[in-house]
Design a protein around this motif. Structure first.
Motif, short mmCIF file in Angstrom:
data_model
loop_
_atom_site.label_atom_id
_atom_site.label_comp_id
_atom_site.label_asym_id
_atom_site.label_seq_id
_atom_site.Cartn_x
_atom_site.Cartn_y
_atom_site.Cartn_z
N GLY A 250 3.43 3.28 -0.92
CA GLY A 250 2.11 3.82 -0.62
C GLY A 250 1.17 3.82 -1.82
O GLY A 250 0.04 4.30 -1.72
N PHE A 251 1.62 3.29 -2.93
CA PHE A 251 0.75 3.24 -4.11
C PHE A 251 0.42 1.79 -4.47
O PHE A 251 1.24 0.91 -4.29
N ARG A 263 -3.40 4.07 -10.68
CA ARG A 263 -2.56 4.13 -9.48
C ARG A 263 -3.38 4.75 -8.36
O ARG A 263 -3.95 5.83 -8.51
N SER A 264 -3.45 4.01 -7.25
CA SER A 264 -4.25 4.46 -6.11
C SER A 264 -3.38 4.65 -4.88
O SER A 264 -2.49 3.84 -4.62
N SER A 265 -3.66 5.69 -4.13
CA SER A 265 -2.96 5.89 -2.85
C SER A 265 -3.91 5.67 -1.68
O SER A 265 -3.59 5.94 -0.54
N ARG A 266 -5.12 5.14 -1.95
CA ARG A 266 -6.14 5.01 -0.91
C ARG A 266 -5.97 3.77 -0.06
O ARG A 266 -6.42 3.73 1.07
N THR A 268 -3.69 -0.17 0.31
CA THR A 268 -2.62 -1.05 -0.15
C THR A 268 -3.17 -2.46 -0.30
O THR A 268 -3.79 -2.98 0.63
N PRO A 348 -4.28 10.02 -7.62
CA PRO A 348 -4.24 8.68 -6.99
C PRO A 348 -5.16 8.57 -5.77
O PRO A 348 -5.70 7.51 -5.51
N GLU A 349 -5.38 9.69 -5.05
CA GLU A 349 -6.27 9.60 -3.87
C GLU A 349 -7.74 9.54 -4.28
O GLU A 349 -8.61 9.33 -3.44
#
Ligand SMILES: Nc1ncnc2c1ncn2[C@@H]1O[C@H](COP(=O)(O)OP(=O)(O)O)[C@@H](O)[C@H]1O
Ligand SMILES: [Mg+2]
Length: 360
Positions: A250-251, A263-266, A268, A348-349
């Motif tokens: 998810g990152f 690092r982003s979780s927004r 893929t 990350p978000e």
């Protein structure tokens, strides 16, 4: 109770494409805002809806009925401009009754509706005042009453608050919204102020070079900007470019040529993608210097500014790039001093990713 639909509308002025293949749906009773920088086609769009201009291509519908060839006076639209455009030698009452009077409408009916509209804009006790005796906010309320007395069901507002002081602007914005809702009108409001659009609108369309970049509620547009342009237009941002080096769990991890790791979780995106990385000034935080390197940039405080309700810091990174951070005063545990070595962090978000070709 009009619903307005634009389908593939294009308008050119010689070489200039002022409005480009624009499609929009404005719901019945909605307070809708066209938001965009100067020259993005906002006024042209309003004039097309009003019938003061005709599209070169595409069609505009009111309640499903095509409007091509229907003159402005048959569209039941009222226009309010930035400059008040009142007759200076007519008093408030005469200004408000002007439209119905020249059209020869029944005087008694006109009197009734004018009284009602003056009450609506909170000017029922100033019918005898001349425009010069009124404040900017009052003049704009007269202009609004005048637009409404003519029986408009659609209100087109072209930067109606632009010429007013900040405080009056906020108050009148609330009045405008209340009146539109009370009377069950459909409003299309043009502005280049993000703040104004956010407070007044049910939904916003962000315009860029005559096209719609995004449509949504203020919150949707703020929280999920679809393009880099929208994100940049909505506030202060920090922009980097890099390549996706990892994507799992998810990152999405992005490495920049300067050696930063985000690092982003927004979203893929596959490894190897060239991307823009964006962090909003208000989504970053400042900590004492740590050794952490993911979503953590090292820098020195270069400038600090007190703004209304928050502190704005300019942090110089080791690469000499500047990073802007806005911390609400309420949340500030301490004020950072110019020259201090700090770390900038963000969750990350809060790391937004855009494909590289979505350039500004
Ligand atoms: N009457 C006109 N003649 C020539 N160009 C125009 C005319 N009206 C608007 N434009 C051009 O069309 C573009 C969009 O203008 P406009 O709709 O006024 O934008 P906005 O209201 O967003 O500032 C601009 O490039 C502007 O210069
Ligand atoms: Mg304009």
């Amino acid at each position: 109770m009009p619903e307005i639909r634009l389908e593939g509308v294009t308008k050119r002025f010689g070489e200039v494409v002022a409005v480009r293949d624009l499609s929009l749906e404005i719901r019945d009773g909605e307070y809708f805002t066209l938001l965009g920088p100067i020259g993005s086609g906002k006024t042209t769009t309003l004039m097309l809806i009003a019938g003061l201009l005709e599209p070169d291509e595409g069609e505009i519908y009111f309640d499903g009925r095509p409007m091509r060839g229907v003159p402005p006076e048959d569209r039941r639209v009222g226009f309010v401009f930035e400059t008040f455009a009142l007759f200076p030698h007519y008093n408030v009452w005469e200004n408000v009754c002007y439209g119905p009077r020249v059209r020869g409408e029944d005087p008694e009916a006109t009197r009734k509706v004018a009284e009602e509209m003056l009450e609506m804009v909170l000017l029922e006790d100033r019918p005898d005042a001349l425009p010069d005796e009124l404040s900017g906010g009052m003049k704009q309320r007269v202009a609004l009453a005048r637009a409404l007395t003519s029986g408009a069901r659609i209100l087109l507002l072209d930067e109606p608050l632009g010429a007013l002081d900040a405080k009056i602007r906020t108050a009148l914005a609330h009045d405008l919204r209340r009146i539109v809702k009370d009377l069950g009108l459909t409003a299309i409001h043009v502005t280049n102020s993000v703040e104004e659009a956010m407070t007044i609108s049910d939904r916003i369309a962000v315009l860029h070079r005559g096209s719609v970049e995004q449509v949504g509620t203020p919150r949707e547009v703020y929280e999920n900007p679809r393009t880099l342009f929208v994100m940049d237009f909505m506030g202060d941002i920090n922009l980097f470019s890099g390549e996706v080096t990892r994507a799992d769990g998810g990152f999405t991890e992005v490495t920049t040529p300067e050696g930063f790791t985000f690092r982003s979780s927004r979203r893929t995106m596959p490894p190897g993608s060239e991307v823009h990385v964006v962090v909003r000034a208000e989504d970053a935080d400042i900590l004492p210097r740590t050794e952490e390197t993911v979503n953590n940039l090292h820098g020195i405080v270069k400038e600090k500014m007190f703004l209304l309700g928050f502190m704005e810091y300019l942090i110089e990174l080791e690469t000499k790039q500047e990073f802007i951070v806005e911390v609400p005063l309420m949340m500030s545990e301490r004020i950072w001093e110019v020259g201090e070595a700090v770390s900038i962090t963000f969750a990350p978000e809060k790391v937004y990713l855009f494909e590289k070709e979505e350039s500004l």
